[in-house]
Design a protein around this motif. Sequence first.
Motif, PDB file in Angstrom:
ATOM      1  N   ASP A  70       0.826  -1.213   0.000  1.00 22.85           N
ATOM      2  CA  ASP A  70       0.000   0.000   0.000  1.00 22.85           C
ATOM      3  C   ASP A  70       0.860   1.264   0.000  1.00 22.85           C
ATOM      4  OD1 ASP A  70      -2.249  -1.589   0.050  1.00 22.85           O
ATOM      5  OD2 ASP A  70      -2.663  -1.271   2.182  1.00 22.85           O
ATOM      6  N   GLY A  71       1.983   1.228   0.695  1.00 19.56           N
ATOM      7  CA  GLY A  71       2.864   2.391   0.777  1.00 19.56           C
ATOM      8  C   GLY A  71       3.814   2.524  -0.396  1.00 19.56           C
ATOM      9  N   ASN A  72       3.848   1.524  -1.250  1.00 19.06           N
ATOM     10  CA  ASN A  72       4.800   1.506  -2.356  1.00 19.06           C
ATOM     11  C   ASN A  72       4.103   1.041  -3.630  1.00 19.06           C
ATOM     12  OD1 ASN A  72       7.595   1.982  -0.982  1.00 19.06           O
ATOM     13  ND2 ASN A  72       6.472   0.583   0.348  1.00 19.06           N
ATOM     14  N   PRO A  73       3.249   1.893  -4.216  1.00 19.24           N
ATOM     15  CA  PRO A  73       2.516   1.508  -5.418  1.00 19.24           C
ATOM     16  C   PRO A  73       3.456   1.002  -6.520  1.00 19.24           C
ATOM     17  CG  PRO A  73       1.738   3.616  -4.600  1.00 19.24           C
ATOM     18  CD  PRO A  73       2.970   3.256  -3.805  1.00 19.24           C
ATOM     19  N   GLY A  74       3.051  -0.094  -7.143  1.00 16.85           N
ATOM     20  CA  GLY A  74       3.842  -0.680  -8.223  1.00 16.85           C
ATOM     21  C   GLY A  74       4.825  -1.741  -7.768  1.00 16.85           C
ATOM     22  N   MET A  75       5.025  -1.877  -6.468  1.00 18.77           N
ATOM     23  CA  MET A  75       5.945  -2.895  -5.971  1.00 18.77           C
ATOM     24  C   MET A  75       5.320  -4.271  -6.150  1.00 18.77           C
ATOM     25  SD  MET A  75       7.631  -3.388  -2.170  1.00 18.77           S
ATOM     26  CE  MET A  75       8.837  -2.063  -2.341  1.00 18.77           C
ATOM     27  N   SER A 135      18.776  -1.360   6.854  1.00 19.42           N
ATOM     28  CA  SER A 135      18.992  -0.637   5.602  1.00 19.42           C
ATOM     29  C   SER A 135      17.748   0.200   5.336  1.00 19.42           C
ATOM     30  CB  SER A 135      19.230  -1.620   4.454  1.00 19.42           C
ATOM     31  OG  SER A 135      18.031  -2.328   4.163  1.00 19.42           O
ATOM     32  N   ARG A 136      17.837   1.128   4.403  1.00 19.40           N
ATOM     33  CA  ARG A 136      16.684   1.951   4.041  1.00 19.40           C
ATOM     34  C   ARG A 136      15.521   1.077   3.583  1.00 19.40           C
ATOM     35  NH1 ARG A 136      15.088   3.177  -0.652  1.00 19.40           N
ATOM     36  NH2 ARG A 136      17.010   2.458  -1.619  1.00 19.40           N
ATOM     37  N   VAL A 137      15.808   0.025   2.829  1.00 19.73           N
ATOM     38  CA  VAL A 137      14.763  -0.871   2.317  1.00 19.73           C
ATOM     39  C   VAL A 137      14.139  -1.683   3.447  1.00 19.73           C
ATOM     40  CG1 VAL A 137      14.291  -2.799   0.770  1.00 19.73           C
ATOM     41  CG2 VAL A 137      15.835  -0.960   0.036  1.00 19.73           C
ATOM     42  N   VAL A 138      14.961  -2.241   4.317  1.00 15.40           N
ATOM     43  CA  VAL A 138      14.452  -3.059   5.430  1.00 15.40           C
ATOM     44  C   VAL A 138      13.663  -2.192   6.410  1.00 15.40           C
ATOM     45  CG1 VAL A 138      15.134  -4.531   7.374  1.00 15.40           C
ATOM     46  CG2 VAL A 138      16.237  -4.803   5.128  1.00 15.40           C
ATOM     47  N   ASP A 139      14.042  -0.931   6.548  1.00 19.19           N
ATOM     48  CA  ASP A 139      13.305  -0.019   7.418  1.00 19.19           C
ATOM     49  C   ASP A 139      11.851   0.110   6.973  1.00 19.19           C
ATOM     50  OD1 ASP A 139      13.417   1.640   9.721  1.00 19.19           O
ATOM     51  OD2 ASP A 139      13.523   3.425   8.459  1.00 19.19           O
ATOM     52  N   GLU A 140      11.600  -0.008   5.669  1.00 14.00           N
ATOM     53  CA  GLU A 140      10.224   0.027   5.155  1.00 14.00           C
ATOM     54  C   GLU A 140       9.406  -1.114   5.763  1.00 14.00           C
ATOM     55  OE1 GLU A 140       7.029   1.501   2.871  1.00 14.00           O
ATOM     56  OE2 GLU A 140       8.983   2.394   3.274  1.00 14.00           O
ATOM     57  N   GLY A 141       9.995  -2.292   5.852  1.00 19.17           N
ATOM     58  CA  GLY A 141       9.310  -3.428   6.470  1.00 19.17           C
ATOM     59  C   GLY A 141       9.092  -3.225   7.959  1.00 19.17           C
ATOM     60  N   TRP A 142      10.075  -2.610   8.622  1.00 17.67           N
ATOM     61  CA  TRP A 142       9.940  -2.322  10.048  1.00 17.67           C
ATOM     62  C   TRP A 142       8.779  -1.352  10.262  1.00 17.67           C
ATOM     63  CZ3 TRP A 142      14.373   0.153  13.439  1.00 17.67           C
ATOM     64  CH2 TRP A 142      14.043   0.040  14.786  1.00 17.67           C
ATOM     65  N   HIS A 143       8.704  -0.316   9.425  1.00 10.05           N
ATOM     66  CA  HIS A 143       7.595   0.641   9.536  1.00 10.05           C
ATOM     67  C   HIS A 143       6.249  -0.072   9.388  1.00 10.05           C
ATOM     68  CE1 HIS A 143      10.260   4.272   8.139  1.00 10.05           C
ATOM     69  NE2 HIS A 143      10.672   3.737   9.266  1.00 10.05           N
ATOM     70  N   ALA A 144       6.162  -0.982   8.423  1.00  8.74           N
ATOM     71  CA  ALA A 144       4.904  -1.714   8.208  1.00  8.74           C
ATOM     72  C   ALA A 144       4.551  -2.569   9.419  1.00  8.74           C
ATOM     73  CB  ALA A 144       5.006  -2.574   6.952  1.00  8.74           C
ATOM     74  N   LEU A 145       5.536  -3.223  10.003  1.00 16.57           N
ATOM     75  CA  LEU A 145       5.279  -4.022  11.209  1.00 16.57           C
ATOM     76  C   LEU A 145       4.752  -3.149  12.344  1.00 16.57           C
ATOM     77  CD1 LEU A 145       8.370  -6.347  11.041  1.00 16.57           C
ATOM     78  CD2 LEU A 145       6.019  -7.158  11.327  1.00 16.57           C
TER      79      LEU A 145
END
Length: 175
Positions: free
Chosen positions: A47-52, A81-91
């Motif tokens: 939802d936070g990353n359209p097109g992923m 990492s910046r990318v893994v932080d996206e997953g942390w935010h979602a959690l």
Amino acid sequence: MTSPSPACSTGPTPPPPPCTGTTATVLSPRALLSDAQFNGVMHTVLDGNPGMEPEMAGRIVVEAIAFLATAAKSTTSLVPSRVVDEGWHALILHTGLYQGLCFRLGGFIHHVPERPDPGRRSQSSVERTVAAMEAAGYTPDRDLWRGPEDTTVSVAADCQHSDDGGTIIITPKPK
């Protein structure tokens, strides 16, 4: 690799503790969430990353779980990492799930973001985290642990974590 014991399957809520009943040294962070929980977090990333692609979102969530499991036991400062932080935010957005996961891992892991500052970002901090994850029995997805300025995987997360600023606070602290 041996089969996981029944206690390591993705059973009913709450999910089981990390798999330790096998002779394999590689742990599965995916086993820490039920399918419904995992899919909910994965869809938050999407939802936070359209097109992923869903496959990429799933990889990001798996890495975030492995990062948290490692950070919860670490006595040294680790950074996503910046990318893994996206997953942390979602959690984190799944507050009850996140709280339960943290306490199963050993303590609540607070997220204290810093404003992005390219001068303070450090690839060595990310590499130290990857090494800690490997030492903890995880196999990091190296494509998701690239340097702070790498934009190979585009994500919405734009906060940063310095290696010595205490941005990750575990309650209670590991001994």
